[in-house]
Design a protein around this motif. Structure first.
Motif, mmCIF file in Angstrom:
data_model
loop_
_atom_site.group_PDB
_atom_site.id
_atom_site.type_symbol
_atom_site.label_atom_id
_atom_site.label_comp_id
_atom_site.label_asym_id
_atom_site.label_seq_id
_atom_site.Cartn_x
_atom_site.Cartn_y
_atom_site.Cartn_z
ATOM 1 N N ALA A 16 -3.583 70.466 34.770
ATOM 2 C CA ALA A 16 -4.123 69.661 35.869
ATOM 3 C C ALA A 16 -3.412 68.312 35.876
ATOM 4 C CB ALA A 16 -5.632 69.488 35.706
ATOM 5 N N LEU A 17 -2.894 67.914 37.020
ATOM 6 C CA LEU A 17 -2.151 66.661 37.164
ATOM 7 C C LEU A 17 -3.073 65.543 37.640
ATOM 8 C CD1 LEU A 17 1.010 68.089 38.989
ATOM 9 C CD2 LEU A 17 0.674 67.755 36.538
ATOM 10 N N PHE A 18 -2.888 64.326 37.125
ATOM 11 C CA PHE A 18 -3.649 63.154 37.595
ATOM 12 C C PHE A 18 -2.831 61.900 37.290
ATOM 13 C CE2 PHE A 18 -4.744 63.672 33.191
ATOM 14 C CZ PHE A 18 -4.900 62.403 32.689
ATOM 15 N N SER A 19 -3.266 60.794 37.822
ATOM 16 C CA SER A 19 -2.546 59.524 37.657
ATOM 17 C C SER A 19 -3.533 58.395 37.423
ATOM 18 C CB SER A 19 -1.704 59.214 38.905
ATOM 19 O OG SER A 19 -0.775 60.247 39.158
ATOM 20 N N VAL A 20 -3.046 57.321 36.765
ATOM 21 C CA VAL A 20 -3.838 56.106 36.560
ATOM 22 C C VAL A 20 -2.988 54.913 36.983
ATOM 23 C CG1 VAL A 20 -5.180 57.124 34.688
ATOM 24 C CG2 VAL A 20 -3.082 55.867 34.169
ATOM 25 N N GLY A 21 -3.652 53.769 37.152
ATOM 26 C CA GLY A 21 -2.949 52.584 37.579
ATOM 27 C C GLY A 21 -2.154 51.931 36.470
ATOM 28 N N TYR A 22 -1.214 51.033 36.866
ATOM 29 C CA TYR A 22 -0.372 50.361 35.869
ATOM 30 C C TYR A 22 -1.136 49.322 35.054
ATOM 31 C CZ TYR A 22 4.134 52.407 37.075
ATOM 32 O OH TYR A 22 5.191 53.275 37.216
ATOM 33 N N ASP A 23 -2.294 48.941 35.546
ATOM 34 C CA ASP A 23 -3.075 47.976 34.790
ATOM 35 C C ASP A 23 -3.973 48.644 33.752
ATOM 36 O OD1 ASP A 23 -4.629 49.242 36.613
ATOM 37 O OD2 ASP A 23 -5.712 47.455 37.290
ATOM 38 N N THR A 24 -3.798 49.932 33.529
ATOM 39 C CA THR A 24 -4.625 50.686 32.585
ATOM 40 C C THR A 24 -3.972 50.687 31.198
ATOM 41 O OG1 THR A 24 -5.362 52.155 34.363
ATOM 42 C CG2 THR A 24 -5.662 52.938 32.117
ATOM 43 N N ASP A 25 -4.809 50.644 30.177
ATOM 44 C CA ASP A 25 -4.323 50.848 28.810
ATOM 45 C C ASP A 25 -4.105 52.353 28.629
ATOM 46 O OD1 ASP A 25 -3.695 50.930 26.175
ATOM 47 O OD2 ASP A 25 -5.657 50.218 25.447
ATOM 48 N N ILE A 26 -2.866 52.789 28.835
ATOM 49 C CA ILE A 26 -2.594 54.234 28.876
ATOM 50 C C ILE A 26 -2.749 54.893 27.506
ATOM 51 C CG2 ILE A 26 -1.060 54.045 30.860
ATOM 52 C CD1 ILE A 26 1.308 54.210 28.970
ATOM 53 N N ASN A 27 -2.851 54.124 26.433
ATOM 54 C CA ASN A 27 -3.058 54.718 25.114
ATOM 55 C C ASN A 27 -4.456 55.326 24.968
ATOM 56 O OD1 ASN A 27 -0.493 53.928 23.732
ATOM 57 N ND2 ASN A 27 -1.207 51.877 24.320
ATOM 58 N N ARG A 37 3.585 62.176 31.747
ATOM 59 C CA ARG A 37 4.648 62.876 32.448
ATOM 60 C C ARG A 37 5.683 61.935 33.087
ATOM 61 N NH1 ARG A 37 3.618 68.343 33.567
ATOM 62 N NH2 ARG A 37 2.697 69.156 31.634
ATOM 63 N N GLY A 38 5.300 60.709 33.418
ATOM 64 C CA GLY A 38 6.291 59.826 34.021
ATOM 65 C C GLY A 38 5.648 58.606 34.658
ATOM 66 N N PHE A 39 6.522 57.711 35.124
ATOM 67 C CA PHE A 39 6.088 56.465 35.756
ATOM 68 C C PHE A 39 6.503 56.510 37.212
ATOM 69 C CE2 PHE A 39 6.964 55.573 31.284
ATOM 70 C CZ PHE A 39 5.756 55.041 30.874
ATOM 71 N N GLY A 40 5.507 56.550 38.092
ATOM 72 C CA GLY A 40 5.787 56.616 39.511
ATOM 73 C C GLY A 40 5.847 55.253 40.140
ATOM 74 N N GLU A 41 5.973 55.241 41.475
ATOM 75 C CA GLU A 41 6.072 53.977 42.187
ATOM 76 C C GLU A 41 4.789 53.171 42.097
ATOM 77 O OE1 GLU A 41 7.187 54.670 46.180
ATOM 78 O OE2 GLU A 41 9.186 55.412 45.705
ATOM 79 N N SER A 42 3.655 53.882 42.147
ATOM 80 C CA SER A 42 2.374 53.183 42.173
ATOM 81 C C SER A 42 1.435 53.629 41.069
ATOM 82 C CB SER A 42 1.675 53.410 43.525
ATOM 83 O OG SER A 42 2.520 53.042 44.601
ATOM 84 N N SER A 43 1.877 54.539 40.169
ATOM 85 C CA SER A 43 0.951 55.089 39.189
ATOM 86 C C SER A 43 1.694 55.556 37.953
ATOM 87 C CB SER A 43 0.191 56.268 39.798
ATOM 88 O OG SER A 43 1.107 57.305 40.137
ATOM 89 N N VAL A 44 0.904 55.723 36.892
ATOM 90 C CA VAL A 44 1.392 56.361 35.670
ATOM 91 C C VAL A 44 0.878 57.807 35.704
ATOM 92 C CG1 VAL A 44 1.415 56.313 33.159
ATOM 93 C CG2 VAL A 44 1.283 54.167 34.455
ATOM 94 N N ASP A 45 1.790 58.780 35.631
ATOM 95 C CA ASP A 45 1.445 60.185 35.849
ATOM 96 C C ASP A 45 1.189 60.899 34.523
ATOM 97 O OD1 ASP A 45 1.888 59.759 38.562
ATOM 98 O OD2 ASP A 45 4.018 60.250 38.380
ATOM 99 N N PHE A 46 0.058 61.636 34.482
ATOM 100 C CA PHE A 46 -0.346 62.419 33.319
ATOM 101 C C PHE A 46 -0.575 63.877 33.740
ATOM 102 C CE2 PHE A 46 -1.377 58.203 31.836
ATOM 103 C CZ PHE A 46 -1.157 58.258 30.474
ATOM 104 N N ALA A 47 -0.651 64.750 32.738
ATOM 105 C CA ALA A 47 -1.056 66.145 32.943
ATOM 106 C C ALA A 47 -1.810 66.592 31.705
ATOM 107 C CB ALA A 47 0.148 67.049 33.177
ATOM 108 N N VAL A 48 -2.880 67.364 31.910
ATOM 109 C CA VAL A 48 -3.626 67.918 30.796
ATOM 110 C C VAL A 48 -3.467 69.440 30.843
ATOM 111 C CG1 VAL A 48 -5.794 67.941 32.121
ATOM 112 C CG2 VAL A 48 -5.849 68.076 29.625
ATOM 113 N N GLU A 49 -3.039 70.009 29.728
ATOM 114 C CA GLU A 49 -2.884 71.463 29.613
ATOM 115 C C GLU A 49 -4.078 72.034 28.869
ATOM 116 O OE1 GLU A 49 0.795 71.817 27.533
ATOM 117 O OE2 GLU A 49 2.033 71.431 29.304
ATOM 118 N N TYR A 50 -4.557 73.190 29.324
ATOM 119 C CA TYR A 50 -5.746 73.816 28.707
ATOM 120 C C TYR A 50 -5.614 75.333 28.828
ATOM 121 C CZ TYR A 50 -7.168 74.123 33.597
ATOM 122 O OH TYR A 50 -7.198 74.386 34.944
#
Length: 439
Positions: free
Chosen positions: A338-349, A377-390
C-alpha cells in the motif's frame, strides 16, 4: 398390398389357432384340472403374500440409518410388490411339471405362468423402476415383450424380425439385430453414465489426492467406462472389431487434418492434469489479459471465474503454449503493498514504526513468511513517499478487500499521531512593481 394380405392371412391363422386351442381346453378333462391347479396357485400365492409381506417389510426397514447396508435394504424393499405374481409364477411352474408328468400336456397352466410373468413385468415397471430412462424402456420394451410372451407370439415375431434383412450397400443386418442393438446400447450407456457418476463422486471424496490427480482419475475412468461400453455393444450387435479398428484409423486421420485444435486442446488438458501446476482453485492470469479463479477443468477448456462473477472459457492449449501467471494455489500466502505519503515537515523516522504497528494489528495480516514492512520509496515534489508491504492468505479480490482496509488503517494511524498527509503546493513569485489600479 401383397405384404399386407400376407400379414392379414397370418393374423387370421393365429386367431383360428387360438380358437381351436380354446375349444380343446373346454372339452378336455386335463385342461380343467390345469384350471384348478392354476386357481390353487393363485390362492396360495395371495395367502403367502399376505403372510410374508409384513414380515419382509419389517425386516427390510432400516429406519433412519444411512449406510450401505441400509441403502441395500431400502432397495430390496422396493421389490415387495412383485411377491404375489412371482410366487404365483413359481407355483404354476411346479404345477406345469405335475400336469405334464400326469397328462402329458400343460398348455393351460403354462399360459397362466406366462400371464403371471407379464403381471410381474408390469408391476416392476410401475412400482420398482424410478429412473426416467429405465421406466421409459420398461414401458415400451419390457412390457410389450412380456405381453407377446404371455400370448405365445414372441418366438414367431422374433423369427420374422430375424428374417427381415436391411441392406445398406455391403452392410446387411436384420431388424432384430437393430432392435437388439438399440436396446443394448441404451442400457449400456445408461449403466456407463451411472457408473461414471458413482466413480466420480468416490474419487472426488479422496482428499489425500491432489485436485489435478482427482480430475485426471475422473477423466480416465470416464474414458474407460464408455470405451468398454462401446466395445461390448459392438460385440452384442455382431460387428467385427477389425472394422472398428479401420474406422478408428480413418477418424484419426480426420482428427489430424480437420480437428487439430480440438485434438490439441484435449492433449493439453491431459498434460495440465498430469503436471498439476495449474488446477481448480488457482488464481491465474494469461498473456491475453484473462484473469480469474479456475472453477472447472474439462477435456477441452478451463473455466475462469472473474471477480465480477463472469465465466471465461479458455482453451487448454493457451495454458500450455503461452505464459501463465499462477498467483497461488488455493489458500496460499501473497504479498501486497500500500502506497502513502507524508509531508516534509514530518519526522519520517517515526513513520515506519507507526505504520507497521497499525498494519500488524489487522487480523488478516500474516507474520510469516514476513510481517509488515514499511519502506521509504522516495522524495516527491510535495511529499515523502512510503510503501508498506504485507502478507495475506488468498487473493485481494471482490470477496477479500485487503487493500482498502489497510489504507484505512494507515490513514487512522497517521491521524492519531498527528502526521499530516500532504497535498500539492505551488509558490508563485511576482517580480517587479505591482501595477497600480484606480481606486
Amino acid at each position: 398390398m401383397e405384404q399386407q394380405s400376407e400379414f392379414v392371412t397370418k393374423l387370421m391363422s393365429w386367431l383360428n389357432q387360438a380358437r381351436d386351442i380354446a375349444e380343446g381346453w373346454l372339452l378336455s378333462p386335463a385342461a380343467w384340472s390345469q384350471f384348478a391347479l392354476l386357481a390353487l396357485a393363485v390362492f396360495g400365492a395371495r395367502y403367502a403374500t399376505r403372510r410374508i409381506t409384513p414380515l419382509a417389510a419389517k425386516l427390510l426397514d432400516p429406519g433412519e440409518k444411512d449406510s450401505f447396508l441400509a441403502t441395500a435394504r431400502r432397495f430390496a424393499a422396493r421389490f415387495l410388490p412383485l411377491m404375489m405374481p412371482l410366487l404365483a409364477y413359481g407355483f404354476t411352474a411346479a404345477g406345469e411339471e405335475v400336469t405334464r408328468s400326469l397328462f402329458g400336456s400343460g398348455d393351460v397352466i403354462a399360459l397362466g405362468k406366462r400371464v403371471f410373468f407379464f403381471l410381474a413385468a408390469r408391476l416392476f415397471v410401475q412400482q420398482v423402476l424410478r429412473d426416467p430412462f429405465l421406466k421409459l424402456l420398461g414401458k415400451y420394451v419390457l412390457v410389450p415383450v412380456a405381453a407377446l410372451y404371455a400370448v405365445g407370439l414372441l418366438d414367431d415375431i422374433s423369427l420374422r424380425l430375424e428374417e427381415t434383412i436391411i441392406a445398406l450397400g455391403n452392410i446387411r443386418f436384420s431388424v432384430m439385430a437393430l432392435i437388439r442393438g438399440v436396446i443394448a446400447g441404451g442400457l449400456l450407456f445408461w449403466l456407463g453414465s451411472w457408473s461414471n457418476r458413482q466413480s466420480a463422486d468416490y474419487i472426488k471424496k479422496q482428499e489425500e489426492l491432489r485436485p489435478a490427480t482427482r480430475e485426471l482419475a475422473v477423466k480416465a475412468t470416464e474414458v474407460a467406462i464408455f470405451g468398454a461400453a462401446f466395445l461390448l455393444l459392438m460385440s452384442i450387435m455382431g460387428i467385427d472389431l477389425t472394422a472398428v479398428a479401420l474406422l478408428g484409423g480413418a477418424l484419426g486421420v480426420g482428427i489430424g487434418l480437420g480437428l487439430q485444435q480440438i485434438a490439441a486442446n484435449f492433449v493439453s488438458g491431459i498434460i495440465l492434469l498430469i503436471e498439476g501446476q495449474t488446477t481448480v482453485g488457482d488464481y491465474v492470469e494469461l498473456d491475453g489479459g484473462e484473469k480469474g479463479t479456475i472453477v472447472k477443468m474439462t477435456a477441452r477448456a478451463c473455466v475462469l471465474e472473474t471477480f465480477d462473477g463472469k465465466w471465461i472459457v479458455v482453451p487448454n492449449e493457451h495454458f500450455v503454449t503461452t505464459r501463465v501467471v499462477n498467483y497461488s494455489d488455493q489458500g496460499s500466502a501473497n504479498r501486497y503493498e500500500a502506497l502513502f505519503s507524508v509531508g516534509y515537515d514530518t519526522d519520517i523516522n517515526r513513520v515506519p514504526e507507526v505504520i507497521e504497528r497499525a498494519v500488524r494489528a489487522l487480523d488478516f495480516v500474516l507474520v510469516a513468511p514476513d510481517g509488515p514492512d514499511c519502506e521509504l520509496r522516495g522524495f516527491g515534489e510535495s511529499s515523502v513517499d512510503f510503501a508498506v508491504e504485507y502478507w495475506v492468505n488468498g487473493i485481494d479480490d471482490g470477496k477479500n478487500k485487503y487493500g482498502s482496509v489497510v489504507l484505512f488503517a494507515i490513514w487512522n494511524a497517521l491521524k492519531a499521531e498527528g502526521i499530516a498527509m500532504p497535498y500539492p503546493h505551488r509558490v508563485v513569485e511576482l517580480k517587479g512593481a505591482m501595477p497600480k489600479g484606480n481606486v
